[in-house]
Scaffold this motif. Structure first.
Motif, short mmCIF file in Angstrom:
data_model
loop_
_atom_site.label_atom_id
_atom_site.label_comp_id
_atom_site.label_asym_id
_atom_site.label_seq_id
_atom_site.Cartn_x
_atom_site.Cartn_y
_atom_site.Cartn_z
N SER A 137 37.89 34.41 15.80
CA SER A 137 38.83 33.28 15.87
C SER A 137 38.79 32.61 17.23
O SER A 137 38.77 31.37 17.31
N ALA A 138 38.76 33.40 18.28
CA ALA A 138 38.73 32.83 19.64
C ALA A 138 37.45 32.02 19.86
O ALA A 138 37.49 30.93 20.45
N THR A 139 36.32 32.51 19.39
CA THR A 139 35.05 31.81 19.57
C THR A 139 35.05 30.49 18.80
O THR A 139 34.71 29.43 19.36
N LEU A 140 35.46 30.53 17.54
CA LEU A 140 35.47 29.30 16.74
C LEU A 140 36.48 28.29 17.27
O LEU A 140 36.22 27.09 17.27
N THR A 141 37.61 28.77 17.76
CA THR A 141 38.62 27.88 18.35
C THR A 141 38.06 27.20 19.60
O THR A 141 38.28 26.01 19.82
N GLU A 142 37.31 27.93 20.40
CA GLU A 142 36.70 27.35 21.60
C GLU A 142 35.63 26.32 21.22
O GLU A 142 35.54 25.26 21.83
#
Length: 143
Positions: A6-11
């Motif tokens: 989630s953090a990677t895709l959000t970034e």
């Protein structure tokens, strides 16, 4: 649920301009699981399928820590702010494993998604108006 993913895709969503395109290719876990469970494969063939699931592990970067099917990756992408999520057979950009088949079966989950705009926290992402979108003219091989 899926903190690092989630953090990677959000970034990725954050750094893309509204209307920007994300092209993502990951091993298709649903397809690979069916191949792995195919009773006609030899042990060597099943081992090869397993390596596609988890990475070849030939270097410290050649690992897959998470597996995805179409529904799961779509959910992660939607939560990160992407919309217009669609599976495509080929990006037509490189000769790489995103076009790989094994035993005649495509093994890559190739997804194109649009970086959409959220009007407020928790709201569903919206496609920006055409005058705010960035369009790229490219042949996506079969679309």
């Amino acid at each position: 649920f899926g903190g690092e993913v989630s953090a990677t895709l959000t970034e990725w969503h954050r750094v893309l301009a509204p209307g920007g395109a994300l092209f993502l290719a990951v091993p298709d876990l649903a397809i690979l699981a069916k191949l792995y469970l195919n009773g006609t494969l030899s042990l060597n063939e099943r081992f090869f399928v397993m390596k596609m699931m988890y990475g070849g592990q030939t270097t410290k970067y050649d690992f897959h820590y998470t597996g995805f099917d179409e529904d799961l990756i779509a959910e992660f992408l939607t939560e990160a702010g992407f919309c217009e999520i669609r599976r495509i057979p080929s990006f037509g950009l490189f000769n790489d494993t995103s076009d790989m088949t094994y035993k005649g079966v495509p093994i890559s989950l190739n997804v194109a998604a649009t970086a959409c705009v959220r009007s407020e926290p928790g709201a569903l992402p919206q496609v920006p108006p055409d005058n705010e979108r960035i369009f790229v003219d490219m042949d996506l091989g079969g679309e």
